[in-house]
Write a protein that holds these residues in place. Structure first.
Motif, PDB file in Angstrom:
ATOM      1  N   UNK A  86      98.919  -6.513  66.417  1.00 45.33           N
ATOM      2  CA  UNK A  86      99.126  -5.942  67.746  1.00 45.33           C
ATOM      3  C   UNK A  86     100.309  -6.585  68.463  1.00 45.33           C
ATOM      4  N   UNK A  87     100.440  -7.917  68.362  1.00 43.23           N
ATOM      5  CA  UNK A  87     101.408  -8.630  69.185  1.00 43.23           C
ATOM      6  C   UNK A  87     102.676  -9.083  68.460  1.00 43.23           C
ATOM      7  N   UNK A  88     102.742  -8.947  67.162  1.00 40.21           N
ATOM      8  CA  UNK A  88     103.968  -9.297  66.435  1.00 40.21           C
ATOM      9  C   UNK A  88     104.565  -8.001  65.895  1.00 40.21           C
ATOM     10  N   UNK A  89     105.632  -7.520  66.543  1.00 44.34           N
ATOM     11  CA  UNK A  89     106.207  -6.239  66.119  1.00 44.34           C
ATOM     12  C   UNK A  89     106.842  -6.340  64.740  1.00 44.34           C
ATOM     13  N   UNK A  90     106.647  -5.333  63.947  1.00 47.48           N
ATOM     14  CA  UNK A  90     107.219  -5.270  62.608  1.00 47.48           C
ATOM     15  C   UNK A  90     108.199  -4.099  62.579  1.00 47.48           C
ATOM     16  N   UNK A  91     109.499  -4.391  62.440  1.00 47.88           N
ATOM     17  CA  UNK A  91     110.480  -3.301  62.450  1.00 47.88           C
ATOM     18  C   UNK A  91     110.340  -2.409  61.217  1.00 47.88           C
ATOM     19  N   UNK A  92     110.805  -1.180  61.368  1.00 46.50           N
ATOM     20  CA  UNK A  92     110.731  -0.223  60.261  1.00 46.50           C
ATOM     21  C   UNK A  92     111.677  -0.622  59.125  1.00 46.50           C
ATOM     22  N   UNK A  93     112.802  -1.229  59.473  1.00 42.99           N
ATOM     23  CA  UNK A  93     113.768  -1.636  58.451  1.00 42.99           C
ATOM     24  C   UNK A  93     114.002  -3.134  58.561  1.00 42.99           C
ATOM     25  N   UNK A  94     113.845  -3.820  57.431  1.00 45.96           N
ATOM     26  CA  UNK A  94     114.105  -5.255  57.363  1.00 45.96           C
ATOM     27  C   UNK A  94     115.213  -5.448  56.339  1.00 45.96           C
ATOM     28  N   UNK A  95     116.380  -5.958  56.769  1.00 50.03           N
ATOM     29  CA  UNK A  95     117.524  -6.037  55.858  1.00 50.03           C
ATOM     30  C   UNK A  95     117.361  -7.126  54.798  1.00 50.03           C
ATOM     31  N   UNK A  96     117.859  -6.811  53.605  1.00 44.22           N
ATOM     32  CA  UNK A  96     117.947  -7.796  52.523  1.00 44.22           C
ATOM     33  C   UNK A  96     116.639  -8.474  52.191  1.00 44.22           C
ATOM     34  N   UNK A  97     116.754  -9.793  52.014  1.00 45.79           N
ATOM     35  CA  UNK A  97     115.584 -10.579  51.650  1.00 45.79           C
ATOM     36  C   UNK A  97     114.977 -11.291  52.845  1.00 45.79           C
ATOM     37  N   UNK A  98     115.280 -10.826  54.037  1.00 43.62           N
ATOM     38  CA  UNK A  98     114.743 -11.440  55.252  1.00 43.62           C
ATOM     39  C   UNK A  98     113.237 -11.206  55.321  1.00 43.62           C
ATOM     40  N   UNK A  99     112.468 -12.249  55.652  1.00 43.16           N
ATOM     41  CA  UNK A  99     111.027 -12.047  55.796  1.00 43.16           C
ATOM     42  C   UNK A  99     110.727 -11.291  57.081  1.00 43.16           C
ATOM     43  N   UNK A 100     109.678 -10.494  57.084  1.00 40.34           N
ATOM     44  CA  UNK A 100     109.316  -9.790  58.321  1.00 40.34           C
ATOM     45  C   UNK A 100     108.825 -10.794  59.360  1.00 40.34           C
ATOM     46  N   UNK A 101     108.885 -10.440  60.625  1.00 38.98           N
ATOM     47  CA  UNK A 101     108.478 -11.370  61.676  1.00 38.98           C
ATOM     48  C   UNK A 101     107.013 -11.786  61.609  1.00 38.98           C
ATOM     49  N   UNK A 102     106.163 -10.953  61.022  1.00 40.14           N
ATOM     50  CA  UNK A 102     104.747 -11.293  60.968  1.00 40.14           C
ATOM     51  C   UNK A 102     104.354 -12.081  59.723  1.00 40.14           C
ATOM     52  N   UNK A 103     105.325 -12.458  58.896  1.00 42.33           N
ATOM     53  CA  UNK A 103     105.000 -13.128  57.641  1.00 42.33           C
ATOM     54  C   UNK A 103     104.307 -14.478  57.866  1.00 42.33           C
ATOM     55  N   UNK A 104     104.887 -15.356  58.683  1.00 42.91           N
ATOM     56  CA  UNK A 104     104.314 -16.690  58.856  1.00 42.91           C
ATOM     57  C   UNK A 104     103.017 -16.681  59.641  1.00 42.91           C
ATOM     58  N   UNK A 105     102.913 -15.929  60.733  1.00 41.96           N
ATOM     59  CA  UNK A 105     101.599 -15.894  61.400  1.00 41.96           C
ATOM     60  C   UNK A 105     100.493 -15.335  60.497  1.00 41.96           C
ATOM     61  N   UNK A 106     100.823 -14.313  59.726  1.00 42.08           N
ATOM     62  CA  UNK A 106      99.824 -13.743  58.813  1.00 42.08           C
ATOM     63  C   UNK A 106      99.477 -14.738  57.702  1.00 42.08           C
ATOM     64  N   UNK A 107     100.479 -15.449  57.173  1.00 42.38           N
ATOM     65  CA  UNK A 107     100.236 -16.433  56.116  1.00 42.38           C
ATOM     66  C   UNK A 107      99.332 -17.555  56.607  1.00 42.38           C
ATOM     67  N   UNK A 108      99.629 -18.086  57.778  1.00 38.08           N
ATOM     68  CA  UNK A 108      98.800 -19.166  58.341  1.00 38.08           C
ATOM     69  C   UNK A 108      97.385 -18.665  58.593  1.00 38.08           C
ATOM     70  N   UNK A 109      97.253 -17.453  59.100  1.00 40.70           N
ATOM     71  CA  UNK A 109      95.923 -16.898  59.369  1.00 40.70           C
ATOM     72  C   UNK A 109      95.125 -16.697  58.086  1.00 40.70           C
ATOM     73  N   UNK A 110      95.767 -16.199  57.042  1.00 41.30           N
ATOM     74  CA  UNK A 110      95.060 -15.998  55.772  1.00 41.30           C
ATOM     75  C   UNK A 110      94.663 -17.323  55.131  1.00 41.30           C
ATOM     76  N   UNK A 111      95.516 -18.331  55.246  1.00 42.23           N
ATOM     77  CA  UNK A 111      95.159 -19.668  54.731  1.00 42.23           C
ATOM     78  C   UNK A 111      93.979 -20.220  55.523  1.00 42.23           C
ATOM     79  N   UNK A 112      93.970 -19.988  56.843  1.00 40.95           N
ATOM     80  CA  UNK A 112      92.837 -20.418  57.661  1.00 40.95           C
ATOM     81  C   UNK A 112      91.543 -19.742  57.253  1.00 40.95           C
ATOM     82  N   UNK A 113      91.617 -18.447  56.943  1.00 34.71           N
ATOM     83  CA  UNK A 113      90.418 -17.734  56.473  1.00 34.71           C
ATOM     84  C   UNK A 113      89.930 -18.345  55.165  1.00 34.71           C
ATOM     85  N   UNK A 114      90.847 -18.616  54.252  1.00 35.84           N
ATOM     86  CA  UNK A 114      90.453 -19.217  52.969  1.00 35.84           C
ATOM     87  C   UNK A 114      89.820 -20.594  53.157  1.00 35.84           C
ATOM     88  N   UNK A 115      90.378 -21.397  54.050  1.00 29.27           N
ATOM     89  CA  UNK A 115      89.788 -22.716  54.303  1.00 29.27           C
ATOM     90  C   UNK A 115      88.405 -22.597  54.935  1.00 29.27           C
TER      91      UNK A 115
END
Length: 164
Positions: A25-54
């Motif tokens: 909801x709060x981290x906008x994900x653009x329709x086009x992400x150039x090259x190998x740039x990570x999307x803006x929601x990559x790190x918040x989602x990664x940290x959240x998924x690691x937290x779920x696993x822990x």
């Protein structure tokens, strides 16, 4: 429900709320992400998924019986009322951080939040270290995420009007 089970459920619930509601909801994900740039929601989602696993690991250990025994925690002898006020102070500080973010930007808001959190720990004797940590750590993190990972942070209305 035992303490380890409750702890695991709370950790899973918190990080699931972050991963599946707050980030989309709060981290906008653009329709086009150039090259190998990570999307803006990559790190918040990664940290959240690691937290779920822990949290799931804590639950598995709690049900298996492999959770370590609870140790008594040494406190400063504060009353429950004083500890509740401290917790309320932390919640208020985070609320003020969220309110200040659109106006002063991420950098200034996180510097103020870090400074407040260090002071709320009760530390007052190492003033130079407090200043270095409160200002230096957010600046270094912002530089790292901005230059190495291309992550943009909100600048805020104040910095935009000043031309930054």
């Amino acid at each position: 429900m035992t303490k380890p089970v409750l702890r695991g459920v709370l950790v899973v619930a918190f990080f699931a709320l972050c991963a599946f509601y707050l980030v989309p909801v709060y981290v906008p994900r653009p329709a086009f992400i150039p090259g190998f740039a990570p999307p803006p929601d990559m790190w918040p989602r990664t940290v959240s998924l690691i937290g779920i696993l822990l949290g799931l690991l804590v639950l598995a250990l709690a049900f298996r019986g492999g959770a370590p025994a609870e140790e008594t925690i040494q406190t400063d002898g504060s009353s429950p009322k004083r500890m509740a006020l401290r917790f309320a102070g932390v919640v208020i500080a985070f609320g003020l951080f969220l309110l200040a973010l659109p106006y002063v930007g991420f950098l200034i808001a996180i510097i103020l939040l870090t400074f407040t959190m260090v002071l709320m720990t009760g530390e007052r004797s190492y003033r130079i270290w407090i200043a270095l940590i409160s200002v230096g750590a957010p600046v270094l993190l912002l530089l790292f995420f901005n230059s190495a990972l291309g992550t943009q942070f909100p600048k805020g209305a104040l910095l935009k009007t000043l031309g930054f």
